[in-house]
Design a protein around this motif. Sequence first.
Motif, mmCIF file in Angstrom:
data_model
loop_
_atom_site.group_PDB
_atom_site.id
_atom_site.type_symbol
_atom_site.label_atom_id
_atom_site.label_comp_id
_atom_site.label_asym_id
_atom_site.label_seq_id
_atom_site.Cartn_x
_atom_site.Cartn_y
_atom_site.Cartn_z
ATOM 1 N N ASP A 471 0.828 -1.210 0.000
ATOM 2 C CA ASP A 471 0.000 0.000 0.000
ATOM 3 C C ASP A 471 0.860 1.256 0.000
ATOM 4 O O ASP A 471 0.571 2.221 -0.678
ATOM 5 N N ARG A 475 4.790 3.693 5.819
ATOM 6 C CA ARG A 475 4.020 3.476 7.044
ATOM 7 C C ARG A 475 3.664 2.011 7.288
ATOM 8 O O ARG A 475 3.679 1.544 8.416
ATOM 9 N N GLU A 476 3.296 1.282 6.238
ATOM 10 C CA GLU A 476 2.788 -0.073 6.444
ATOM 11 C C GLU A 476 3.529 -1.157 5.677
ATOM 12 O O GLU A 476 3.783 -2.227 6.199
ATOM 13 N N TRP A 480 -1.708 -5.062 0.789
ATOM 14 C CA TRP A 480 -3.161 -4.866 0.829
ATOM 15 C C TRP A 480 -3.793 -5.293 -0.493
ATOM 16 O O TRP A 480 -3.456 -4.755 -1.553
ATOM 17 N N ASP A 483 -5.941 -2.501 -2.550
ATOM 18 C CA ASP A 483 -5.165 -1.498 -3.268
ATOM 19 C C ASP A 483 -4.708 -2.059 -4.614
ATOM 20 O O ASP A 483 -4.798 -1.407 -5.652
ATOM 21 N N TRP A 547 -11.546 -6.118 -1.222
ATOM 22 C CA TRP A 547 -10.165 -6.491 -0.902
ATOM 23 C C TRP A 547 -9.987 -7.972 -1.245
ATOM 24 O O TRP A 547 -9.168 -8.322 -2.103
ATOM 25 N N TRP A 620 -13.636 2.920 0.572
ATOM 26 C CA TRP A 620 -12.637 3.432 1.528
ATOM 27 C C TRP A 620 -12.152 4.840 1.161
ATOM 28 O O TRP A 620 -11.805 5.110 0.031
ATOM 29 N N PHE A 739 -11.490 4.218 -2.721
ATOM 30 C CA PHE A 739 -10.551 3.282 -3.361
ATOM 31 C C PHE A 739 -11.235 2.361 -4.363
ATOM 32 O O PHE A 739 -10.674 2.045 -5.402
ATOM 33 N N GLU A 783 -2.492 9.063 -0.500
ATOM 34 C CA GLU A 783 -3.511 8.189 0.072
ATOM 35 C C GLU A 783 -4.870 8.887 0.088
ATOM 36 O O GLU A 783 -5.895 8.277 -0.181
ATOM 37 N N HIS A 801 0.743 6.131 -2.330
ATOM 38 C CA HIS A 801 -0.305 5.119 -2.260
ATOM 39 C C HIS A 801 -0.872 4.967 -3.674
ATOM 40 O O HIS A 801 -1.493 5.879 -4.186
HETATM 41 C C1 RAM Z 1 -4.863 1.334 5.102
HETATM 42 C C2 RAM Z 1 -3.910 0.885 4.047
HETATM 43 C C3 RAM Z 1 -4.523 0.470 2.745
HETATM 44 C C4 RAM Z 1 -5.986 0.194 2.812
HETATM 45 C C5 RAM Z 1 -6.436 -0.243 4.170
HETATM 46 C C6 RAM Z 1 -7.895 -0.515 4.266
HETATM 47 O O1 RAM Z 1 -4.269 1.224 6.356
HETATM 48 O O2 RAM Z 1 -2.942 1.876 3.829
HETATM 49 O O3 RAM Z 1 -4.299 1.405 1.725
HETATM 50 O O4 RAM Z 1 -6.275 -0.801 1.872
HETATM 51 O O5 RAM Z 1 -6.069 0.647 5.154
#
Ligand code: RAM
Length: 904
Positions: A471, A475-476, A480, A483, A547, A620, A739, A783, A801
Amino acid sequence: MSTCRELRVEYLRAPIGVGTRHPRFSWIVDHRQEGYELEVATAGGTVWATGVVESAQISLVAYGGEELASNTAYTWRVRSRTPGGWTPWASAAFDTALLDPEDWTAEWVEPAQQDAVVERWSILDWIRGLGPDTPPEERLRPPQLLRQRFTVREGLVRARLYATARGVYSAFLNGRRADDQVLAPGSDAYEHRISVQAYDATDALAAGENVLGIALADGWWAGRLGLTGSSAQFGTRTAAIWQLHLDYGDGAREVVASGEDARSAVGPWVYADLFVGEHYDSRRVPIGWDRPGFDDADWMPVTTPGHDRGVLRPFTGEPIRRVRELPALTVTPTPEGAVVDFGQVIAGRVRLRLRAASPGQRIRIEHTETLAVDGTWFDNIAGINKEQTDVYVAAGDDVVEWEPEFTFHGFRYARVSGLSAPLDAADIVAVVIASDLEQTGSFATSDVRLDRLHQNAVWSQRGNFLSVPTDCPQRERAGWTGDLQAFVGAASNNAQVVPFLARWLDNLRADQLPDGRIPIFSPRSPFDAEAAATTQGIGAIVASAGWSDAIATVPWVLYERFGDRRVLEDNEEALRRWIEYQRTAAAAELPSSLEAEELTPERRRRQALLYNAGLHFGDWLTPSTMEGKPVHEAIMIAPALTGELVAPMFQAQTLTIAARIARVLDRDDADDLAARANQVRAAFAAEYIDDRGDLPVRLQGVYVLALAFDMVPPERRPAAAARLVELVRARGDRLDTGFLSTPHLLDVLCDHGYPDVARTLLWQSEMPSWLYEVDRGATTFWETWDAIAPDGSIRPMSMNHYAPGSVDDWLYRRVAGIRPTSPGYRTAVIEPAVDIGVGRVSAHVTTPYGRLAVAWSRAGGAISLEVDVPHGVSAELRLGGDTVPLPAGTSVHERPSFAPASPR
Ligand code: RAM
């Protein structure tokens, strides 16, 4: 007569470590192929010969001989019969991996080490900004070194090293890197599968004593990962395993395997973590540790804990590499350090040249994606374990270059402090790292903003196609599913993504739950599973509409764009298990909105068909639901508003894709699946769409998905489309999609007679809009559209993102107008949007048959087009209501006075 060119095995040129016993062969021929002949051989002779095959197929011809053997060198050759006769033979080599876990005799070895610290944080902790309060030096541990000595006899002709780790490693042979990849083995669902790298070690070895060195850090295995930055998600101890296969000219074969004879020591790092950063002390380098002659008497013994070898899988696709370097655009001295702007948000790290640093001098490098509006330092991803800071301690050499080994960061700016002289821009570069996919597309126009928009998608793809599709790189770094599901179309134009995504799909299937649920991200660690099971609310989501449906969308898009049936075959069962899960869940549960209602039997029957209960991410980050609230509250609104509607829409769409896949694979139940999709659609329409084509939630995204996925009965479509347009207008001609719906917004408008509205949205520059970000200097997709607000204030969101960058696919398909009409571009159309508002567009994609390109320009009413069509693609040009077949090769088309077909 030219020969066949671009010979590939499983999409790669002369690969080593091919991971299948039945690889597929592809080539390009610059004439119409009527037939071919293909042969595969080992040193011992031919193992498969097709004879003359009367076929135009030049892509993914599956090996049909006796199963290929492990760790074997093969050559193959192909020739093609064209109208002008046979081409000469063209040949290439490939090499198989260790194909079976039984091929492994080596032991996993654990270097001496203290256990990694287990740091566990919840989403709530993350929101509250809780985290460790001690510096990383006090919590993180040093990476380790492993070395093994072995002897090579005279007459070595071929050597292959197979290696992997629980952790992240670099392999060295006699002081040289085994190859140019970084961060091996990459990220995997390690519980189930760990990728093994194959290296050509032939030239690195010499007769006599040799040394294999492994440097080993926590990586994805024991380091910090995911939103919460929790550590040790797969384990607390690193380990490595390797097998070096030596083939001699006299036919002898030897294996050097990892085992108890290896020795270990702590490396020069104080710590190295993917998120936190790397702290390297060059005074502690045991010089020569990876070469013969080094005295390792004071090194520690290793242990062989007997870890499972059954999880070992040949790595497939392209490894992570340094894919390019970016020079410093500006260096600005500040009291806190020199702030360097590389002009582009990337995933990577910096390489720094240091002159005359004194022994023990500490240089610190911080990273961020954006500065504050006044130019001061700003961490857009501040938080637990997201330091993104590297520390280098000098040994006192005159000139030294340093780049971290076991970390990477998401950044555009770096701040360097601790230098004794002003930083010279020539002494620092940003090193971009990514999975080294072949770039296969291009899109350029006469409009610089549109070009930047496209480049932002390319860069977000580059920054997030890093071992697995993630994603965001800062940060993560989580795989995902939603995405990727949104972006896979765009990604497929820009790069050859099949091996990369097929490997990720292998991980996703390995992570599928026993009940059929496809998780919201993959790789998914045991910690992730435990965290979801012990949390409430959004953190408890395991599978989610849009997802989990990646198990349908991703293989289907790969089939559409590349014609790869094997991807469909490999993922079919997992898809069917997901569908069955949805069916069962639909029958068992009602959405909370209906729990208190007295339903008629008819409604009960319909509701039992719909997968619409439970918590989903919904559309989202829908912009209007995010306005004026703190992020952690705002993000819950779209799930609450749209989850119940979005889930059954994706359910229907996934059933439709499953029916198409069943048809391609010749399954008996293709019609049943299509009928089930229709039942879901009918139930949905009856439950949620009124006579005027209206849905219960007046959000653009809900209408977009309803129209995109054929949820609206035909007679009500015009009204629903008109409502969508009204909603767009009501938002001041700005998009308000999340999204899931953003990828479909512009297509839906064009397909329902509103290309003018699509065009307005594309050119909109007020927030939220694509060009708003471009105007604010974005170099990757954000994002959220308001990550930087009009007043310059910054929300703590990711600046990299790709999900909202799905529009890039529309640019290729609709603006350039290149799209496949049958799988792998066997047939295609060129239908450019010549009235989109630019004077010139040129673009190409790489089809399995070669380059398919269009360049069009418009001057007043006159249109001029040049098209390149490779042999093997039957394409037609559609322009202003005319359709003309396109010949192979280059053709030019002029329309002196062009009147576009009427929009409705
Ligand atoms: C966020 C992520 C991602 C998304 C989810 C639901 O934390 O960055 O982009 O798919 O949440």
